[in-house]
Design an enzyme around this catalytic site. Sequence first.
Site, PDB file in Angstrom:
ATOM      1  N   ASP A  79       0.825  -1.212   0.000  1.00  0.00           N
ATOM      2  CA  ASP A  79       0.000   0.000   0.000  1.00  0.00           C
ATOM      3  C   ASP A  79       0.857   1.258   0.000  1.00  0.00           C
ATOM      4  O   ASP A  79       2.050   1.229   0.313  1.00  0.00           O
ATOM      5  CB  ASP A  79      -0.937   0.003   1.208  1.00  0.00           C
ATOM      6  CG  ASP A  79      -0.183  -0.007   2.536  1.00  0.00           C
ATOM      7  OD1 ASP A  79       0.779  -0.790   2.664  1.00  0.00           O
ATOM      8  OD2 ASP A  79      -0.557   0.746   3.451  1.00  0.00           O
ATOM      9  N   GLU A 146       0.255  -1.280   5.601  1.00  0.00           N
ATOM     10  CA  GLU A 146       1.296  -0.830   6.524  1.00  0.00           C
ATOM     11  C   GLU A 146       1.047   0.597   6.975  1.00  0.00           C
ATOM     12  O   GLU A 146       1.275   0.948   8.138  1.00  0.00           O
ATOM     13  CB  GLU A 146       2.661  -0.935   5.836  1.00  0.00           C
ATOM     14  CG  GLU A 146       3.856  -0.719   6.771  1.00  0.00           C
ATOM     15  CD  GLU A 146       4.327   0.726   6.837  1.00  0.00           C
ATOM     16  OE1 GLU A 146       5.211   1.032   7.661  1.00  0.00           O
ATOM     17  OE2 GLU A 146       3.799   1.579   6.079  1.00  0.00           O
TER      18      GLU A 146
END
Length: 486
Positions: A79, A146
């Site tokens: 991400d 994350e």
Amino acid sequence: MSSEIRTLEPKVLWNKFADLNAVPRPSKKEERVIKFIKDFGENLGLETLEDEVGNVIIRKPATKGMEDRQAIVMQSHLDMVHQKNNDTVFDFDTQGIDMYVDGDWVKAKGTTLGADNGLGVATIMAILESDAIAHPDLEALFTIDEETGMTGAMGLKGGVLKGSILLNLDTEEDDEIGVGCAGGIDITARGSYNEEPVAKDSNKAYRLEVKGLQGGHSGMQIHEGLGNANKIMNRLLYAVIEDIKIAAIDGGSLRNAIPRESIATVVFRADKEELLMSVLNSLSDTIKKEFKTMEPDLQMVFTATDFPESVMPYEAQEQLLKALYAAHNGVYRMSADITDLVETSNNIAKVVVKEGNIHVGCLTRSSVESSKMDLANALKATFELAGCEVEFSGSYPGWAPNMDSAILKVMVPVYERLNNGEKPHVAACHAGLECGILGQNYPEMDMISFGPNIKGAHSPDERAQISSAQKYWEFVLEILKHIPKA
């Protein structure tokens, strides 16, 4: 997307980064990038699996002659932070990142670049695809989410990974070898108030804007003295607290990004306009002088606007502004054990006031658990005194340094040899890396973190240095050649 990115050296790295950046991948919405990575591994004929939370693991056997080395895990997160300038028209859910080359840097047009942690993902992809890069048994671990909770790392179960060494590729200084990081906790304050109607007769409505701030990473850059739009806005509002009524505030965005912009709508008596504008303009000049070095583009703009239907009662307004003034933002404590390391900090990331509701979001970080909770409790007490309910969530541990790490003892001399005897900076960082979380289920795994130069992460000023990527790529290849024997 500019084709010139694909001509940069090393081409294998930049081409994989360009492929990745064509796929929308904001945190919490990683479905397309998960499929992209799974298809990539399966098309290579490699063992590819997705765990129950969405992490993807791809396994590749050792190259010839490397079968006797320790198995390694190369890890990066899929991400990216989605931030854009207010005047940039862009949909992170549907568009790929529009990149361009500016001298020695790769940048994006008005948005975050996704080099954090896309260059790490691209590195692993290039190694998985290559038939010419020497490496031991390799597990590629691509984690999700994350940036907004580390739920991928938290959800990875023990026993899935087989490697004994983990190379995390999420550090943003190419002369740094990371051996530790901060933990964090989300702090959310919520309150409510009974809206009051306000008469248009004899009153005026104004829109106050704080904009032009750099923003940035709320961990790695928290010590730099960057402006926080929420704190600056609160300072403006507090200066005229007795003569205004607040209709709305909307400041900041993601918890891990220092807020760059804040907008407030206020109402005041028309006969106070000249006085209030004089106070606000004077204070604006003072704040600009204070931030002239770090925030040369800071703007505070005050303009007449449409009249709102309702405002906050004075008591609720006073409690909120006083709480925000008292709430700590920035460095709370420096480490007594590691030179120049921020131990504990807080970012007042988001302030939203509208339609009878108050929402304040913070991210507190610390490499010391007790200090993290000390600051979290101080913030909790501050907002509870203002009548808010406060919730702690998303707590994750730090990563304790291991100066006896076997892979560290390999990497330091490799770095020195590649860089004419220059020593790397072996350090812990104030960012939240996934190593601490992964270490809970893999306590015996030897972990290290490194990466290329990336500046302005978590902001539209994010940029990746081309020459540094070349230096980093050579470092990666040499590390893989020198993994210790099993």
